[in-house]
Design a protein around this motif. Structure first.
Motif, PDB file in Angstrom:
ATOM      1  N   VAL A  57      27.418  37.951  11.549  1.00 51.86           N
ATOM      2  CA  VAL A  57      26.531  38.019  13.153  1.00 51.86           C
ATOM      3  C   VAL A  57      27.511  38.593  13.662  1.00 51.86           C
ATOM      4  O   VAL A  57      26.815  39.495  13.650  1.00 51.86           O
ATOM      5  CB  VAL A  57      25.433  36.693  13.172  1.00 51.86           C
ATOM      6  CG1 VAL A  57      24.900  36.896  14.682  1.00 51.86           C
ATOM      7  CG2 VAL A  57      24.570  36.247  11.936  1.00 51.86           C
ATOM      8  N   ILE A  58      28.545  37.828  14.390  1.00 53.45           N
ATOM      9  CA  ILE A  58      29.447  38.610  14.413  1.00 53.45           C
ATOM     10  C   ILE A  58      29.653  40.036  14.127  1.00 53.45           C
ATOM     11  O   ILE A  58      29.796  40.902  15.685  1.00 53.45           O
ATOM     12  CB  ILE A  58      30.620  37.800  15.438  1.00 53.45           C
ATOM     13  CG1 ILE A  58      29.564  36.505  16.211  1.00 53.45           C
ATOM     14  CG2 ILE A  58      31.481  38.145  16.882  1.00 53.45           C
ATOM     15  CD1 ILE A  58      30.575  35.310  16.158  1.00 53.45           C
ATOM     16  N   LYS A  59      29.651  39.625  13.192  1.00 53.69           N
ATOM     17  CA  LYS A  59      30.886  41.280  12.489  1.00 53.69           C
ATOM     18  C   LYS A  59      29.592  42.233  13.134  1.00 53.69           C
ATOM     19  O   LYS A  59      30.309  43.622  13.372  1.00 53.69           O
ATOM     20  CB  LYS A  59      31.209  40.807  11.311  1.00 53.69           C
ATOM     21  CG  LYS A  59      31.564  42.151  10.721  1.00 53.69           C
ATOM     22  CD  LYS A  59      31.784  41.726   9.454  1.00 53.69           C
ATOM     23  CE  LYS A  59      32.400  43.170   8.584  1.00 53.69           C
ATOM     24  NZ  LYS A  59      32.813  42.403   7.005  1.00 53.69           N
ATOM     25  N   ALA A  60      28.386  41.959  12.539  1.00 55.48           N
ATOM     26  CA  ALA A  60      26.904  43.696  12.226  1.00 55.48           C
ATOM     27  C   ALA A  60      26.858  44.085  13.926  1.00 55.48           C
ATOM     28  O   ALA A  60      26.712  44.765  14.410  1.00 55.48           O
ATOM     29  CB  ALA A  60      26.073  42.426  11.739  1.00 55.48           C
ATOM     30  N   TRP A  61      26.792  42.475  14.843  1.00 61.36           N
ATOM     31  CA  TRP A  61      26.500  42.767  16.183  1.00 61.36           C
ATOM     32  C   TRP A  61      27.484  43.377  17.250  1.00 61.36           C
ATOM     33  O   TRP A  61      27.384  44.616  18.265  1.00 61.36           O
ATOM     34  CB  TRP A  61      25.498  41.956  16.666  1.00 61.36           C
ATOM     35  CG  TRP A  61      24.644  41.758  16.436  1.00 61.36           C
ATOM     36  CD1 TRP A  61      23.688  40.911  15.480  1.00 61.36           C
ATOM     37  CD2 TRP A  61      23.193  41.963  16.729  1.00 61.36           C
ATOM     38  NE1 TRP A  61      22.024  40.869  15.415  1.00 61.36           N
ATOM     39  CE2 TRP A  61      22.060  41.678  16.095  1.00 61.36           C
ATOM     40  CE3 TRP A  61      22.819  42.722  17.824  1.00 61.36           C
ATOM     41  CZ2 TRP A  61      20.374  41.101  15.908  1.00 61.36           C
ATOM     42  CZ3 TRP A  61      21.578  43.169  18.636  1.00 61.36           C
ATOM     43  CH2 TRP A  61      20.255  42.900  17.492  1.00 61.36           C
ATOM     44  N   LEU A  62      28.860  43.223  17.244  1.00 62.28           N
ATOM     45  CA  LEU A  62      29.377  43.441  17.838  1.00 62.28           C
ATOM     46  C   LEU A  62      30.315  44.692  17.782  1.00 62.28           C
ATOM     47  O   LEU A  62      31.110  45.290  18.438  1.00 62.28           O
ATOM     48  CB  LEU A  62      30.520  42.384  18.353  1.00 62.28           C
ATOM     49  CG  LEU A  62      30.343  41.202  18.832  1.00 62.28           C
ATOM     50  CD1 LEU A  62      31.720  40.157  19.194  1.00 62.28           C
ATOM     51  CD2 LEU A  62      29.567  41.013  20.040  1.00 62.28           C
ATOM     52  N   ALA A  63      30.113  44.832  16.300  1.00 59.96           N
ATOM     53  CA  ALA A  63      30.218  47.029  15.952  1.00 59.96           C
ATOM     54  C   ALA A  63      29.610  47.724  17.191  1.00 59.96           C
ATOM     55  O   ALA A  63      30.360  48.932  17.293  1.00 59.96           O
ATOM     56  CB  ALA A  63      30.434  46.852  14.653  1.00 59.96           C
ATOM     57  N   GLU A 185      20.698  35.427   8.155  1.00 59.49           N
ATOM     58  CA  GLU A 185      19.962  36.463   7.296  1.00 59.49           C
ATOM     59  C   GLU A 185      19.100  37.566   7.669  1.00 59.49           C
ATOM     60  O   GLU A 185      19.243  38.498   8.109  1.00 59.49           O
ATOM     61  CB  GLU A 185      19.375  36.313   5.967  1.00 59.49           C
ATOM     62  CG  GLU A 185      20.570  35.198   4.982  1.00 59.49           C
ATOM     63  CD  GLU A 185      20.480  34.565   5.032  1.00 59.49           C
ATOM     64  OE1 GLU A 185      20.058  33.478   6.193  1.00 59.49           O
ATOM     65  OE2 GLU A 185      20.864  33.696   3.835  1.00 59.49           O
ATOM     66  N   GLN A 186      18.282  37.217   8.275  1.00 66.57           N
ATOM     67  CA  GLN A 186      17.576  37.504   9.114  1.00 66.57           C
ATOM     68  C   GLN A 186      18.168  38.306  10.336  1.00 66.57           C
ATOM     69  O   GLN A 186      17.704  39.275  11.289  1.00 66.57           O
ATOM     70  CB  GLN A 186      16.871  36.593   9.878  1.00 66.57           C
ATOM     71  CG  GLN A 186      15.394  37.533  11.198  1.00 66.57           C
ATOM     72  CD  GLN A 186      14.835  38.237  10.184  1.00 66.57           C
ATOM     73  OE1 GLN A 186      14.205  37.980   9.015  1.00 66.57           O
ATOM     74  NE2 GLN A 186      13.127  38.794  10.733  1.00 66.57           N
ATOM     75  N   LEU A 187      19.015  37.324  10.908  1.00 68.86           N
ATOM     76  CA  LEU A 187      19.967  38.275  12.503  1.00 68.86           C
ATOM     77  C   LEU A 187      20.652  39.513  12.164  1.00 68.86           C
ATOM     78  O   LEU A 187      20.598  40.177  12.334  1.00 68.86           O
ATOM     79  CB  LEU A 187      21.215  36.780  12.931  1.00 68.86           C
ATOM     80  CG  LEU A 187      20.237  35.788  13.848  1.00 68.86           C
ATOM     81  CD1 LEU A 187      21.014  34.435  14.081  1.00 68.86           C
ATOM     82  CD2 LEU A 187      19.603  36.414  14.795  1.00 68.86           C
ATOM     83  N   VAL A 188      21.520  39.652  10.880  1.00 66.04           N
ATOM     84  CA  VAL A 188      22.102  40.453  10.222  1.00 66.04           C
ATOM     85  C   VAL A 188      21.012  41.886   9.675  1.00 66.04           C
ATOM     86  O   VAL A 188      21.159  42.575  10.019  1.00 66.04           O
ATOM     87  CB  VAL A 188      22.433  40.057   8.868  1.00 66.04           C
ATOM     88  CG1 VAL A 188      23.692  41.482   8.698  1.00 66.04           C
ATOM     89  CG2 VAL A 188      23.587  38.868   9.339  1.00 66.04           C
TER      90      VAL A 188
END
Length: 207
Positions: A57-63, A185-188
């Motif tokens: 989740v962090i990897k996806a959003w903090l990009a 899964e939903q957050l990603v």
């Protein structure tokens, strides 16, 4: 911590897992882990989390966030609706993710963290978690959580309430649109559905 209400789905992390985060997260938080573990409060409205669960989740959003290279963010808490609170040992709780509206809120480094008082900052964060501010309001500005529990049941530790269709693609925040889904899964997925808006909040000049 007692004011957060009875705990549900409690899991006490191993001593080795707690030691893994020594020097990374505040000592006060690790003491909470020893005493209260990871689990939900307010019938699952607010959760103390295992940071390991949120790596994708962090990897996806903090990009989408311009953060210093030496920052090391961990999700320390979340709400039933997937609102995430991130902690960095250099700055404190300075990033919050609001996934349903594709928003990331940032704020300046906590002055207590800068002065080396991370435990005080952490305790202030937890003491400020009131049930009314943790809930999610529907399109009539009415809180949804208690109605979501009645309709869908209490969450497991790996679940959250979400909207189907997602709000970012035209849904409305209504009870009838709420579903219970697997959280990570939903957050990603939610990060992929719309342009992420980064909002910087600085209230220091008003204190």
């Amino acid at each position: 911590m007692e004011e957060l209400g009875p705990q549900i789905k409690k899991v006490i992390p191993s001593a080795s897992k707690i030691e893994e985060y020594s020097g990374v997260l505040p000592g006060a938080l690790l003491e909470y882990w020893r005493s209260y573990g990871w689990g939900g409060f307010h019938d699952g409205l607010f959760w103390i989390t295992n940071p390991d669960d949120f790596s994708p989740v962090i990897k996806a959003w903090l990009a989408h966030v311009n953060i210093p290279k030496d920052s090391d963010y961990h999700v320390i808490a979340r709400t039933a609706f997937g609102h995430l609170y991130l902690w960095d040992r250099q700055s404190g709780q300075t990033i919050t993710i609001s996934p349903h509206y594709s928003q990331i809120f940032t704020c300046p480094a906590d002055s207590d963290i800068v002065s080396g008082n991370s435990d005080f900052s952490l305790k202030c964060f937890f003491s400020g978690q009131a049930a009314s501010s943790l809930d999610f309001d529907d399109y009539k500005d009415k809180p949804l959580f208690k109605r979501a529990v009645k309709k869908l049941g209490i969450l497991e530790s790996d679940e959250m309430y979400s909207f189907e269709p997602a709000l970012t693609i035209g849904s409305m925040p209504k009870l009838e649109n709420l579903v219970k889904v697997k959280m990570v899964e939903q957050l990603v997925l939610l990060e992929q559905l719309g342009d992420v808006e980064v909002l910087h909040m600085d209230v220091s000049g008003h204190i």
